[in-house]
Every structure is written in structure tokens, then in C-alpha cells.
Write a protein that holds these residues in place. Structure first.
Motif, mmCIF file in Angstrom:
data_model
loop_
_atom_site.group_PDB
_atom_site.id
_atom_site.type_symbol
_atom_site.label_atom_id
_atom_site.label_comp_id
_atom_site.label_asym_id
_atom_site.label_seq_id
_atom_site.Cartn_x
_atom_site.Cartn_y
_atom_site.Cartn_z
ATOM 1 N N PHE A 151 0.767 -1.222 0.301
ATOM 2 C CA PHE A 151 -0.064 -0.058 -0.101
ATOM 3 C C PHE A 151 0.949 1.152 0.019
ATOM 4 C CE2 PHE A 151 -3.409 -2.434 2.459
ATOM 5 C CZ PHE A 151 -3.980 -2.975 1.190
ATOM 6 N N ALA A 152 1.991 1.296 0.779
ATOM 7 C CA ALA A 152 2.802 2.507 0.963
ATOM 8 C C ALA A 152 3.451 2.706 -0.621
ATOM 9 C CB ALA A 152 4.011 2.030 2.092
ATOM 10 N N GLN A 153 4.023 1.508 -1.280
ATOM 11 C CA GLN A 153 4.580 1.551 -2.417
ATOM 12 C C GLN A 153 3.490 2.409 -3.544
ATOM 13 O OE1 GLN A 153 7.679 0.841 -3.655
ATOM 14 N NE2 GLN A 153 7.216 1.957 -5.364
ATOM 15 N N LEU A 154 2.296 1.798 -3.492
ATOM 16 C CA LEU A 154 1.362 2.403 -4.535
ATOM 17 C C LEU A 154 1.019 3.792 -4.301
ATOM 18 C CD1 LEU A 154 -1.180 -0.678 -4.396
ATOM 19 C CD2 LEU A 154 -0.078 0.246 -6.360
ATOM 20 N N ASN A 155 0.988 4.401 -2.840
ATOM 21 C CA ASN A 155 0.709 5.622 -2.607
ATOM 22 C C ASN A 155 1.918 6.423 -2.907
ATOM 23 O OD1 ASN A 155 -1.889 6.097 -0.818
ATOM 24 N ND2 ASN A 155 -1.359 4.045 -0.434
ATOM 25 N N MET A 156 3.249 6.192 -2.569
ATOM 26 C CA MET A 156 4.188 6.849 -2.804
ATOM 27 C C MET A 156 4.404 7.311 -4.396
ATOM 28 S SD MET A 156 7.230 6.214 0.087
ATOM 29 C CE MET A 156 7.188 4.515 -0.383
ATOM 30 N N GLU A 157 4.110 6.384 -5.314
ATOM 31 C CA GLU A 157 4.144 6.475 -6.625
ATOM 32 C C GLU A 157 3.218 7.830 -7.157
ATOM 33 O OE1 GLU A 157 2.855 2.780 -8.487
ATOM 34 O OE2 GLU A 157 4.528 1.744 -7.821
ATOM 35 N N HIS A 158 2.438 8.021 -6.543
ATOM 36 C CA HIS A 158 1.292 9.408 -6.779
ATOM 37 C C HIS A 158 1.575 10.538 -5.862
ATOM 38 C CE1 HIS A 158 -0.858 6.766 -9.455
ATOM 39 N NE2 HIS A 158 -0.727 5.657 -8.327
ATOM 40 N N PHE A 159 2.666 10.466 -5.072
ATOM 41 C CA PHE A 159 2.861 11.711 -4.371
ATOM 42 C C PHE A 159 3.546 12.744 -5.018
ATOM 43 C CE2 PHE A 159 3.346 9.404 0.039
ATOM 44 C CZ PHE A 159 1.991 9.087 0.294
ATOM 45 N N THR A 160 3.074 14.127 -4.665
ATOM 46 C CA THR A 160 4.197 15.135 -4.992
ATOM 47 C C THR A 160 4.946 15.754 -3.927
ATOM 48 O OG1 THR A 160 2.280 16.614 -4.572
ATOM 49 C CG2 THR A 160 2.320 16.147 -6.911
ATOM 50 N N TYR A 161 4.383 15.307 -2.865
ATOM 51 C CA TYR A 161 5.376 15.466 -1.477
ATOM 52 C C TYR A 161 6.464 14.559 -1.665
ATOM 53 C CZ TYR A 161 6.553 15.273 3.460
ATOM 54 O OH TYR A 161 7.143 15.445 4.714
ATOM 55 N N GLN A 162 7.718 15.114 -1.525
ATOM 56 C CA GLN A 162 8.893 14.561 -1.207
ATOM 57 C C GLN A 162 9.301 13.570 -0.021
ATOM 58 O OE1 GLN A 162 10.981 14.173 -4.096
ATOM 59 N NE2 GLN A 162 9.096 14.928 -4.839
ATOM 60 N N ALA A 163 8.578 12.451 -0.103
ATOM 61 C CA ALA A 163 8.591 11.497 1.157
ATOM 62 C C ALA A 163 10.037 10.647 1.143
ATOM 63 C CB ALA A 163 7.432 10.688 1.155
ATOM 64 N N ASN A 164 10.569 10.323 2.199
ATOM 65 C CA ASN A 164 11.605 9.506 2.211
ATOM 66 C C ASN A 164 11.248 7.819 2.114
ATOM 67 O OD1 ASN A 164 13.873 7.820 3.105
ATOM 68 N ND2 ASN A 164 14.808 9.806 3.920
ATOM 69 N N PRO A 165 11.344 7.197 0.887
ATOM 70 C CA PRO A 165 10.860 5.907 0.839
ATOM 71 C C PRO A 165 11.592 5.147 1.904
ATOM 72 C CG PRO A 165 11.445 6.841 -1.223
ATOM 73 C CD PRO A 165 11.764 7.782 -0.255
ATOM 74 N N ASP A 166 12.875 5.223 1.931
ATOM 75 C CA ASP A 166 13.673 4.301 3.053
ATOM 76 C C ASP A 166 13.152 4.517 4.299
ATOM 77 O OD1 ASP A 166 15.574 4.057 0.869
ATOM 78 O OD2 ASP A 166 17.204 4.994 2.185
ATOM 79 N N GLU A 167 12.528 5.592 4.867
ATOM 80 C CA GLU A 167 11.956 5.558 6.199
ATOM 81 C C GLU A 167 10.542 5.066 6.435
ATOM 82 O OE1 GLU A 167 14.655 9.578 7.748
ATOM 83 O OE2 GLU A 167 12.496 9.634 6.933
ATOM 84 N N ILE A 168 9.874 5.306 5.251
ATOM 85 C CA ILE A 168 8.506 4.850 5.013
ATOM 86 C C ILE A 168 8.609 3.286 5.148
ATOM 87 C CG2 ILE A 168 6.266 4.680 3.751
ATOM 88 C CD1 ILE A 168 6.761 7.619 3.054
ATOM 89 N N PHE A 169 9.319 2.559 4.294
ATOM 90 C CA PHE A 169 9.358 1.389 4.288
ATOM 91 C C PHE A 169 9.729 0.666 5.520
ATOM 92 C CE2 PHE A 169 10.465 1.467 -0.696
ATOM 93 C CZ PHE A 169 8.931 1.283 -0.908
#
Length: 276
Positions: free
Chosen positions: A155-173
Motif C-alpha cells: 500500500f505504501a509503494q502504491l501511494n508513494m508513486e502518486h506523491f508530489t510531496y517528497q517523502a523518504n521511501p527508506d523511512e516509510i518502508f
């Protein structure tokens, strides 16, 4: 009331002590026709006649003999019949399939220090593979915690693909991987019967599994990951260390809460649904 012709699904079962010092079973059943809930009591002499496998979540049973107590709105059960036995949980091949997915997300963490920290948690605790995610609410079967964790990662991967906000994938995973990790200490599961209970002593050492994940990440220096874990239950009265009603919180905190809640609400709740 109950009908001896009806079929019921086992929702939850626990054993406690009476004031007289004997054992008493508490069994919650769901009518398969109208989904109504029936709360049942089994005295010690009745419990001694049954194999605990009978009370596995998801089992289909019939009340052969019992009496309904209007005052306490429960049924005193003296005889049960097993109609269909539920699965214990994931089969070994499915556990390995989900664990490979989990490992692939660990490997996506680019920060070497964070990736090694997360990987070490799983290497040191192989029992993670078989643990449930809850006693009742969701993913309450062998391998349930593994399934829930992978669902959150996806779910996190799917959402981050559509973010304009620069989230940190490492920390979210990392937060997805570790948000419920403390549940391996919070619960026990009998791999023969599938029965889940709270681990003795956990509450004396930890307030909740959230506190465990938060503390572990804080001690390792991953404060933003710790903060996401602290907020993943959303509200303080749901067990969150950080209440999302606060102002000016980072968007990642809401993401971890919502994907965790999404998996819990729509994931495979128990072993009966695994067979559908």
C-alpha cells in the motif's frame, strides 16, 4: 437465544479462572446465517472433554447441548460438535512467498545503516514468520503478521508513486516493516491448535507493541521512523503514542496510520477467509 440446528463460526476463545479457583472457558460464536454474536460459557468439566483444536478461530461448530441465560445474555454450553475445521494459517510455501516479498522491500532501503538495522531485526527473530497480527481484530492466524506487514508495504509503494510531496521511501518502508514488530513479543500462538493469547509478562515490560517499535528505533537513532511508528494507531485512545489530532504533523505519520488501518480492515481477517 440459540438453535441446535444452527452452524456457528468460532470468533474468539479464552480460558480464565473463576472465583472458586476452577477454569472457565469464554467462547464467542457468530451465526453463519445472520452474523449475530452468541457469547458462551464452558465450565472446567466441559473443557476437559474437548481438544483445544475445537476452539480455533474460523472453525464451524454446532451447539449440541446448552442452556441460554437470559439474565447474563449468554449460553452455557455442555456439548459442541465440529462441523468444519479451519486452517491454522498460511502454508509453508505461502509463508516463504510472503517473506521473499518482505525481503525485497528491505533491499529497497538505500540507506546502508537503516537497511542493516531493519534486516538484523528479522534475522534475529525468525519467529516473525509465524506470528499473528492480532488475537481477534485482523490477520489472526499463523503468518498473519507477515501478511499484514507485506500488505502495508505494498500500500505504501502504491501511494508513494502518486506523491508530489517528497517523502523518504527508506523511512516509510522501515516504518511499515517495524510498526508491528513488537507483536512477536506481545502474542503467543499454539502451532498445533492455532489458539492465540497474550504473552505472559509483556504488559509488565512494555505498554504496547507500538512502544516497543518506537523505543527500538529511537535507541538506534532512527527518530523519524520511530515517530511514524508512534503515530500508527492514529489516536491516543487506540494506543497511539502520538495522536494524529495534533497540528503540524508530518504527512508520513498519516500515511502509516491509514495503510495500517486499510490492511486491518480489508485484509484476510481469519483462517476461514483464507479458504475463500
Amino acid at each position: 437465544m440459540f438453535n441446535t440446528e444452527d452452524t456457528y463460526e468460532v470468533v474468539i476463545f479464552s480460558i480464565g479462572d473463576t472465583k472458586a479457583g476452577t477454569k472457565m472457558g469464554k467462547l464467542q460464536l457468530k451465526n453463519t446465517v445472520d452474523d449475530s454474536i452468541l457469547n458462551c460459557i464452558l465450565w472446567e468439566e466441559t473443557l476437559n472433554r474437548f481438544d483445544n483444536k475445537l476452539f480455533r478461530t474460523g472453525n464451524l461448530v454446532r451447539i449440541v447441548s446448552g442452556s441460554f441465560n437470559e439474565k447474563f445474555n449468554n449460553c452455557l454450553v455442555s456439548a459442541l460438535e465440529l462441523i468444519k475445521e479451519a486452517k491454522l494459517g498460511l502454508e509453508e510455501k505461502d509463508i516463504e512467498k510472503y517473506y521473499e516479498k518482505l525481503q525485497s522491500y528491505i533491499n529497497r532501503i538505500k540507506d546502508d545503516k537503516l537497511r542493516e538495522f531493519v534486516s538484523t531485526q528479522f534475522e534475529q527473530h525468525p519467529e516473525f514468520k509465524i506470528m499473528p497480527a492480532a488475537k481477534l481484530m485482523h490477520h489472526n492466524y499463523i503468518g498473519g503478521l507477515l501478511v499484514h506487514t507485506v500488505e502495508c508495504l505494498e500500500f505504501a509503494q502504491l501511494n508513494m508513486e502518486h506523491f508530489t510531496y517528497q517523502a523518504n521511501p527508506d523511512e516509510i518502508f522501515a516504518a511499515c516493516l517495524l510498526h508491528d514488530f513488537g507483536k512477536i513479543f506481545e502474542y503467543t500462538i499454539d502451532t498445533e491448535t492455532g489458539l492465540i493469547d497474550y504473552a505472559p509478562g509483556f504488559r509488565e515490560e512494555w505498554i504496547s507493541h507500538s512502544q516497543y517499535g518506537f523505543s527500538t528505533c529511537m535507541n538506534a537513532g532512527f527518530k523519524r521512523v520511530a515517530k511514524m511508528i508512534a503515530a500508527h494507531h492514529g489516536r491516543a485512545d487506540w494506543g497511539a503514542i502520538i495522536d494524529l489530532d495534533q497540528k503540524d504533523l508530518e504527512p508520513e505519520l498519516y500515511l502509516i496510520h491509514f495503510i495500517d488501518n486499510l490492511s486491518a480492515k480489508f485484509g484476510k481477517i481469519n483462517t476461514r477467509l483464507l479458504e475463500d
